[in-house]
Design an enzyme around this catalytic site. Structure first.
Site, PDB file in Angstrom:
ATOM      1  N   HIS A 121      -2.401  -1.731  -4.550  1.00  0.00           N
ATOM      2  CA  HIS A 121      -4.048  -1.504  -4.706  1.00  0.00           C
ATOM      3  C   HIS A 121      -4.429  -0.188  -4.465  1.00  0.00           C
ATOM      4  O   HIS A 121      -3.666   0.718  -4.430  1.00  0.00           O
ATOM      5  CB  HIS A 121      -4.841  -2.449  -3.406  1.00  0.00           C
ATOM      6  CG  HIS A 121      -4.211  -2.066  -2.223  1.00  0.00           C
ATOM      7  ND1 HIS A 121      -4.715  -2.744  -1.084  1.00  0.00           N
ATOM      8  CD2 HIS A 121      -3.687  -0.743  -1.555  1.00  0.00           C
ATOM      9  CE1 HIS A 121      -4.312  -1.928   0.231  1.00  0.00           C
ATOM     10  NE2 HIS A 121      -3.661  -1.077  -0.433  1.00  0.00           N
ATOM     11  N   SER A 158       0.891  -1.248   0.001  1.00  0.00           N
ATOM     12  CA  SER A 158      -0.153   0.235   0.043  1.00  0.00           C
ATOM     13  C   SER A 158       0.587   1.330  -0.019  1.00  0.00           C
ATOM     14  O   SER A 158       1.478   1.486  -0.918  1.00  0.00           O
ATOM     15  CB  SER A 158      -1.041   0.078   1.268  1.00  0.00           C
ATOM     16  OG  SER A 158      -1.860   0.989   1.087  1.00  0.00           O
TER      17      SER A 158
END
Length: 198
Positions: free
Chosen positions: A122, A97
Site C-alpha cells: 500500500h 508495508s
C-alpha cells in the site's frame, strides 16, 4: 560488617538467549519480527555487515512484520543491496508495508515464503500535524515516498509503474500464491533444504 550484595540477579534467560544468538549467527540466519523501527534497523544492519565480513556464503533473513518506519525499512533494504554476501528473504506470517519494501531488497530468485504467508502492499500513510506549512511539506514528502515505493515494487516485480500505483492506492492483500503471481515471491517453500545451494 556485612556488605550488601549489589550484583544484579542473574536472569535464567540470558544464557539461553546468548546461546540462541550464537547458533543463529553460525547458521547465518537473521529474524525480522514485529514492527520495523530504527532500533530494529540498527540491529539487523549491524548483523548483516558482521555476517558479510565473516564469509560470502548466503544469509537467510526470515521476515514476519506488519511494517513500521519506512526509512528504517529503507536502511535494511539498502544494506542488503550494499553487502557482497547474497541474501535469501523468507516471508512467514505476514509481510506488510515497510516490511514488504525491505523484503524486496534482494533479487526475485532469492525471495521465498512459507505457505501461510500473507503480503500487504500500500501507499505510505502519515499523521500530518502542526502548522499548515508543515502539513503541506509532509504531504509532498508522502507523495515522494509513494512514488519511490511504487518504483521499487515495479522494478522488483516487473509490473509497470502505472499498475503498481493503482494497486497501492488502497491496501492490497496477497496470499502466498497471489504474491508469486504478482512477482513479489519466486517460490513457496516448506523446508529449508529447498533453498540450500541457492
Amino acid at each position: 560488617m556485612n556488605t550488601p550484595d549489589t550484583t544484579a540477579p542473574s536472569s535464567g534467560t540470558e544464557p539461553r538467549t546468548s546461546y540462541l544468538e550464537e547458533k543463529a549467527f553460525k547458521a547465518r540466519t537473521l529474524l525480522i519480527f514485529g514492527t520495523v523501527t530504527d532500533a530494529v534497523a540498527a540491529d539487523v544492519t549491524r548483523r548483516l555487515i558482521a555476517l558479510d565480513a565473516e564469509s560470502a556464503d548466503p544469509i537467510d533473513v526470515l521476515v514476519s512484520s506488519p511494517g513500521g518506519h519506512l526509512e528504517s525499512g529503507d536502511a535494511i533494504h539498502d544494506i542488503v543491496r550494499f553487502i557482497a554476501a547474497p541474501v535469501n528473504m523468507i516471508g512467514t506470517g505476514w509481510v506488510g508495508s515497510a516490511a514488504t519494501h525491505l523484503y524486496l531488497s534482494t533479487s526475485r530468485e532469492r525471495r521465498y515464503c512459507l505457505p501461510n504467508t500473507r503480503f500487504l502492499i500500500h501507499q505510505p500513510s502519515g499523521g500530518a500535524g502542526g502548522s499548515a506549512s508543515d502539513i503541506a511539506i509532509q504531504a509532498v514528502e508522502i507523495v515522494k515516498a509513494r512514488e519511490r515505493i511504487a518504483r521499487t515494487i515495479a522494478r522488483q516485480t516487473g509490473k509497470s509503474l502505472e499498475v503498481v500505483l493503482t494497486d497501492i492506492e488502497r491496501d492490497r492483500w496477497l496470499s502466498a500464491e497471489e504474491a508469486v503471481e504478482y512477482g513479489l515471491v519466486s517460490r513457496i517453500i516448506e523446508r529449508k533444504v529447498e533453498i540450500l545451494g541457492a
